[in-house]
Design an enzyme around this catalytic site. Structure first.
Site, PDB file in Angstrom:
ATOM      1  N   SER A 188       1.049  -1.240   0.011  1.00 11.65           N
ATOM      2  CA  SER A 188       0.078  -0.056  -0.002  1.00 11.65           C
ATOM      3  C   SER A 188       0.992   1.244  -0.056  1.00 11.65           C
ATOM      4  O   SER A 188       2.176   1.338   0.351  1.00 11.65           O
ATOM      5  CB  SER A 188      -0.679  -0.108   1.324  1.00 11.65           C
ATOM      6  OG  SER A 188      -1.665   1.374   1.473  1.00 11.65           O
TER       7      SER A 188
ATOM      8  N   TYR B 262      -1.857  -1.255  10.552  1.00 15.34           N
ATOM      9  CA  TYR B 262      -1.919  -1.254   9.035  1.00 15.34           C
ATOM     10  C   TYR B 262      -0.546  -0.882   8.569  1.00 15.34           C
ATOM     11  O   TYR B 262       0.188  -1.141   7.477  1.00 15.34           O
ATOM     12  CB  TYR B 262      -3.187  -0.555   8.365  1.00 15.34           C
ATOM     13  CG  TYR B 262      -3.344  -0.764   7.045  1.00 15.34           C
ATOM     14  CD1 TYR B 262      -4.075  -1.912   6.515  1.00 15.34           C
ATOM     15  CD2 TYR B 262      -2.899   0.175   6.025  1.00 15.34           C
ATOM     16  CE1 TYR B 262      -4.274  -2.056   5.063  1.00 15.34           C
ATOM     17  CE2 TYR B 262      -3.093  -0.041   4.545  1.00 15.34           C
ATOM     18  CZ  TYR B 262      -3.911  -1.136   4.178  1.00 15.34           C
ATOM     19  OH  TYR B 262      -4.306  -1.425   3.000  1.00 15.34           O
TER      20      TYR B 262
HETATM   21  P1  NAD Z   1     -11.598  -6.221   0.065  1.00 19.92           P
HETATM   22  O1  NAD Z   1     -11.974  -5.946   1.440  1.00 19.92           O
HETATM   23  O2  NAD Z   1     -12.312  -5.981  -0.925  1.00 19.92           O
HETATM   24  O3  NAD Z   1     -11.009  -7.539  -0.080  1.00 19.92           O
HETATM   25  C1  NAD Z   1     -10.092  -8.137   0.968  1.00 19.92           C
HETATM   26  C2  NAD Z   1     -10.011  -9.766   0.644  1.00 19.92           C
HETATM   27  O4  NAD Z   1      -9.359 -10.461   1.657  1.00 19.92           O
HETATM   28  C3  NAD Z   1     -11.339 -10.316   0.394  1.00 19.92           C
HETATM   29  O5  NAD Z   1     -11.431 -11.282  -0.457  1.00 19.92           O
HETATM   30  C4  NAD Z   1     -11.367 -10.992   2.021  1.00 19.92           C
HETATM   31  O6  NAD Z   1     -12.193 -12.362   1.785  1.00 19.92           O
HETATM   32  C5  NAD Z   1      -9.971 -11.533   2.034  1.00 19.92           C
HETATM   33  N1  NAD Z   1      -9.761 -11.944   3.614  1.00 19.92           N
HETATM   34  C6  NAD Z   1      -9.799 -11.076   4.630  1.00 19.92           C
HETATM   35  N2  NAD Z   1      -9.637 -11.695   5.845  1.00 19.92           N
HETATM   36  C7  NAD Z   1      -9.028 -13.067   5.438  1.00 19.92           C
HETATM   37  C8  NAD Z   1      -8.748 -13.880   6.070  1.00 19.92           C
HETATM   38  N3  NAD Z   1      -8.520 -14.151   7.307  1.00 19.92           N
HETATM   39  N4  NAD Z   1      -8.301 -15.036   5.205  1.00 19.92           N
HETATM   40  C9  NAD Z   1      -8.589 -15.356   3.897  1.00 19.92           C
HETATM   41  N5  NAD Z   1      -8.953 -14.285   3.296  1.00 19.92           N
HETATM   42  C10 NAD Z   1      -9.338 -12.945   3.878  1.00 19.92           C
HETATM   43  O7  NAD Z   1     -10.146  -5.475   0.493  1.00 19.92           O
HETATM   44  P2  NAD Z   1      -9.328  -4.698  -1.081  1.00 19.92           P
HETATM   45  O8  NAD Z   1      -9.442  -3.274  -0.786  1.00 19.92           O
HETATM   46  O9  NAD Z   1      -9.500  -5.366  -2.183  1.00 19.92           O
HETATM   47  O10 NAD Z   1      -7.731  -5.124  -0.142  1.00 19.92           O
HETATM   48  C11 NAD Z   1      -6.915  -6.038  -0.979  1.00 19.92           C
HETATM   49  C12 NAD Z   1      -5.411  -5.879  -0.343  1.00 19.92           C
HETATM   50  O11 NAD Z   1      -5.132  -4.590  -1.117  1.00 19.92           O
HETATM   51  C13 NAD Z   1      -5.236  -5.480   1.221  1.00 19.92           C
HETATM   52  O12 NAD Z   1      -3.844  -6.083   1.412  1.00 19.92           O
HETATM   53  C14 NAD Z   1      -5.210  -4.099   1.247  1.00 19.92           C
HETATM   54  O13 NAD Z   1      -4.566  -3.663   2.411  1.00 19.92           O
HETATM   55  C15 NAD Z   1      -4.471  -3.605   0.155  1.00 19.92           C
HETATM   56  N6  NAD Z   1      -4.992  -2.264  -0.283  1.00 19.92           N
HETATM   57  C16 NAD Z   1      -6.233  -1.824  -0.545  1.00 19.92           C
HETATM   58  C17 NAD Z   1      -6.377  -0.388  -0.728  1.00 19.92           C
HETATM   59  C18 NAD Z   1      -7.669   0.239  -1.263  1.00 19.92           C
HETATM   60  O14 NAD Z   1      -7.638   1.589  -1.356  1.00 19.92           O
HETATM   61  N7  NAD Z   1      -8.735  -0.430  -1.145  1.00 19.92           N
HETATM   62  C19 NAD Z   1      -4.980   0.699  -1.160  1.00 19.92           C
HETATM   63  C20 NAD Z   1      -3.954  -0.248  -0.915  1.00 19.92           C
HETATM   64  C21 NAD Z   1      -3.589  -1.526  -0.643  1.00 19.92           C
END
Ligand code: NAD
Length: 260
Positions: A142, A155
């Site tokens: 991130s 985080y």
């Molecule tokens: P999201 O909530 O849409 O998806 C998260 C995914 O992780 C889901 O499929 C969920 O089922 C899975 N998950 C959560 N806990 C779990 C567990 N214990 N075991 C197995 N699976 C699990 O979130 P997202 O925004 O798509 O985030 C995905 C990644 O991207 C994360 O690591 C997040 O930190 C990172 N990220 C997101 C953003 C943003 O703006 N959305 C920005 C930077 C980084």
């Protein structure tokens, strides 16, 4: 480009992980989806990708907060497909609070899912990838792996840790055909961010639309969200021959956030 290759994308039942999984399948990779959610919805996602992209797709519900489950996911994949070429460590959760109020249980859960899961997955996957003389490990970090924001102690710590882990694995695997890189997205409109938009709307008594504008204006100079499809493209690039010499680094896809 990826025909005959096998990819695991953790946390791919939603958001960014799903975008990455679809892109890898479009390029011909067989897929192991992972993540939580409604069984019927997950099956619809799984069969949809399989049908549209003509690749083999399975779902493994391993809980990324548990070491044995993470290592089991890698072992089962190698058992079922006979190989493992691409590991995308993407599963992640968020929780926000000032450090003095941050619940220890939330700290532990974020460190387990956002950081330790990547360590266990990598440790279990690297021997197989080295044996194959080719492997791509992509850690979805991130902007918070590079800079901080308030109220995100766990985080930011986990994501900085993930960028550090990426460097070490990049060095250790150098010359083996296995690369390890991090991708650092800015804001992406997924359920993880929707919750933060709602929090801003409540705290400042403004509409969802105004809160969305404020969220972007505070950090992301383009004032536009990064899309899961664009991140799929970044991961695809890291799996392409053009990226053979890219390892141990972090690629920002953040609309200018960390240029400031
Ligand atoms: P999201 O909530 O849409 O998806 C998260 C995914 O992780 C889901 O499929 C969920 O089922 C899975 N998950 C959560 N806990 C779990 C567990 N214990 N075991 C197995 N699976 C699990 O979130 P997202 O925004 O798509 O985030 C995905 C990644 O991207 C994360 O690591 C997040 O930190 C990172 N990220 C997101 C953003 C943003 O703006 N959305 C920005 C930077 C980084």
């Amino acid at each position: 480009m990826l025909k005959g290759k096998v990819a695991i994308v953790t946390g791919s039942t939603s958001g960014i992980g799903l975008g990455i999984a679809k892109e890898l399948a479009t390029l011909g990779a067989d897929l192991v989806l992972n993540g939580l959610g409604d069984a019927g919805e997950i099956e619809a996602i799984r069969s949809g990708i399989e049908r549209k992209r003509g690749v083999r797709v399975i779902h493994d519900g391993a809980d990324m907060s548990k070491e044995r489950a993470v290592r089991g996911l890698i072992a089962r994949t190698v058992e079922k497909f006979g190989r493992l070429d691409i590991l995308v460590n993407n599963a992640g959760i968020q929780f926000t609070a000032p450090v003095e109020e941050f619940p220890a249980a939330k700290w532990n859960a974020i460190l387990e899912i956002n950081l330790s899961a990547a360590f266990h997955g990598i440790a279990a996957a690297v021997p197989q990838m080295k044996k194959q003389r080719w492997g791509r490990i992509v850690n979805i970090a991130s902007t918070h792996g590079l800079v901080a924001s308030t109220h995100k102690a766990a985080y930011v710590a986990a994501k900085h840790g993930l960028v550090g882990l990426t460097k070490v694995v990049g060095l250790e695997a150098a010359g083996s055909g296995v690369t390890c890189n991090a991708v650092c997205p800015g804001w992406v409109r997924t359920p993880l961010v929707e919750k933060q938009i709602s929090d801003i709307a409540v705290q400042r008594s403004i509409s969802q639309k105004e809160a969305t504008k404020e969220l972007l204006a505070e950090k992301q100079p383009t004032l536009e969200f990064v899309s899961p499809e664009q991140l799929g493209g970044t991961v695809a690039f890291l799996c392409s021959p053009a990226a053979d010499q890219i390892t141990g680094t972090a690629i920002s896809v953040d609309g200018g956030w960390t240029a400031q």
